[in-house]
Design an enzyme around this catalytic site. Structure first.
Site, PDB file in Angstrom:
ATOM      1  N   SER A 188       2.605   7.040  14.946  1.00 45.05           N
ATOM      2  CA  SER A 188       1.884   6.411  13.846  1.00 45.05           C
ATOM      3  C   SER A 188       0.435   6.880  13.803  1.00 45.05           C
ATOM      4  CB  SER A 188       1.912   4.887  14.001  1.00 45.05           C
ATOM      5  OG  SER A 188       3.235   4.420  14.092  1.00 45.05           O
TER       6      SER A 188
HETATM    7  N1  SAH Z   1       4.502   3.243  16.698  1.00 43.94           N
HETATM    8  C1  SAH Z   1       5.448   4.303  16.974  1.00 43.94           C
HETATM    9  C2  SAH Z   1       6.082   4.676  15.659  1.00 43.94           C
HETATM   10  C3  SAH Z   1       7.273   5.506  15.754  1.00 43.94           C
HETATM   11  S1  SAH Z   1       8.019   5.861  14.193  1.00 43.94           S
HETATM   12  C4  SAH Z   1       4.679   5.457  17.587  1.00 43.94           C
HETATM   13  O1  SAH Z   1       3.460   5.483  17.425  1.00 43.94           O
HETATM   14  O2  SAH Z   1       5.271   6.346  18.172  1.00 43.94           O
HETATM   15  C5  SAH Z   1       9.144   4.529  14.020  1.00 43.94           C
HETATM   16  C6  SAH Z   1      10.230   4.437  15.052  1.00 43.94           C
HETATM   17  O3  SAH Z   1      11.127   3.417  14.622  1.00 43.94           O
HETATM   18  C7  SAH Z   1      11.082   5.696  15.222  1.00 43.94           C
HETATM   19  O4  SAH Z   1      11.027   6.085  16.563  1.00 43.94           O
HETATM   20  C8  SAH Z   1      12.482   5.246  14.820  1.00 43.94           C
HETATM   21  O5  SAH Z   1      13.510   5.840  15.587  1.00 43.94           O
HETATM   22  C9  SAH Z   1      12.418   3.754  15.063  1.00 43.94           C
HETATM   23  N2  SAH Z   1      13.409   2.965  14.329  1.00 43.94           N
HETATM   24  C10 SAH Z   1      13.813   3.099  13.031  1.00 43.94           C
HETATM   25  N3  SAH Z   1      14.742   2.174  12.727  1.00 43.94           N
HETATM   26  C11 SAH Z   1      14.935   1.425  13.860  1.00 43.94           C
HETATM   27  C12 SAH Z   1      15.778   0.317  14.184  1.00 43.94           C
HETATM   28  N4  SAH Z   1      16.618  -0.218  13.302  1.00 43.94           N
HETATM   29  N5  SAH Z   1      15.704  -0.184  15.446  1.00 43.94           N
HETATM   30  C13 SAH Z   1      14.868   0.341  16.367  1.00 43.94           C
HETATM   31  N6  SAH Z   1      14.061   1.374  16.119  1.00 43.94           N
HETATM   32  C14 SAH Z   1      14.079   1.928  14.879  1.00 43.94           C
END
Ligand code: SAH
Length: 219
Positions: free
Chosen positions: A69
């Site tokens: 993010s």
């Molecule tokens: N704050 C994190 C954001 C990662 S992007 C960072 O800074 O790295 C969002 C994440 O949500 C991704 O890794 C994706 O795989 C996850 N995601 C999407 N749908 C999801 C779900 N239903 N359950 C768990 N994780 C999910």
């Protein structure tokens, strides 16, 4: 010559401070949050090839079609979650590389974090251990369901956007608890905060954002 120690490297204190100043200009105020942005080594959460861009205020790829993010968004969400006190139990949905988790960790009692992509979860687990962060429990699962055996939570933070907020997640909030989530279809998401008062949920709009979608199932 060690450019890091001189403070002119791509991941140096000076580079990080520039990011902090930028977030202040964009309205981030909470000193606890700014301190975390200053101190969490974001370059360790991305590929070495991207390390030189780690303190730009931008999302970067972390593999599997996902992104770390944007620092502004992490700061904004953290601020929105901890305003008025440190939440004891926090549920995080979408751990990704674990950067948001690391920013939040000393500002919360315990964090329960769910990620649906197993290799991302395992790498995040490793990184947080290396950074000495110990108040996190990990779950490879589908965040749509929340984590019912650990509910209720004082705070819930979603790092991926559902088109509509699943009621089951609101139900896992404790009395007075807050949920911060991007909600809406791709390209038209809004950051929302819900605060629970008995069976009522007070909704606040925190501005437009761009997140990856919340997907069902695990991989
Ligand atoms: N704050 C994190 C954001 C990662 S992007 C960072 O800074 O790295 C969002 C994440 O949500 C991704 O890794 C994706 O795989 C996850 N995601 C999407 N749908 C999801 C779900 N239903 N359950 C768990 N994780 C999910």
């Amino acid at each position: 010559m060690n450019t890091e120690r001189q403070g002119i490297g791509m991941t140096s204190a000076r580079t990080r401070e520039r990011l902090v100043q930028r977030l202040i200009e964009q309205g981030i105020r909470d000193p606890r949050v700014l301190d975390r942005i200053r101190n969490v080594p974001r370059h360790l959460f991305v590929d070495e090839a991207l390390a030189s861009r780690a303190y730009e205020d931008t999302a970067l790829p972390i593999g599997h079609g996902q992104t770390i993010s944007q620092p502004y968004v992490v700061a904004r969400m953290t601020e929105a979650l901890i305003i008025g006190g440190t939440p004891d139990k926090v549920l995080e949905i979408g751990m990704g590389c674990g950067y948001q988790t690391a920013v939040l960790s000393p500002l919360a009692g315990r964090i329960y974090s769910i990620e649906r992509i197993e290799p991302l979860l395992e790498r995040a687990r490793e990184r947080l251990r290396e950074l000495g962060i110990r108040n996190v429990r990990f779950k490879h699962g589908d965040g749509y369901e929340g984590w019912s055996s650990q509910a209720p939570f004082d705070a819930i933070l979603m790092a991926a956007a559902p088109t509509a907020l699943p009621q089951v997640l609101l139900d896992q909030l404790a009395e007075g608890g807050r949920l911060v989530a991007p909600v809406g279809p791709e390209g038209r998401q809004e950051l929302l905060r819900f605060t629970r008062h008995k069976d009522q949920f007070h909704r606040e709009r925190l501005g437009f954002v761009s997140f990856v979608p919340l997907l069902g199932g695990v991989t």
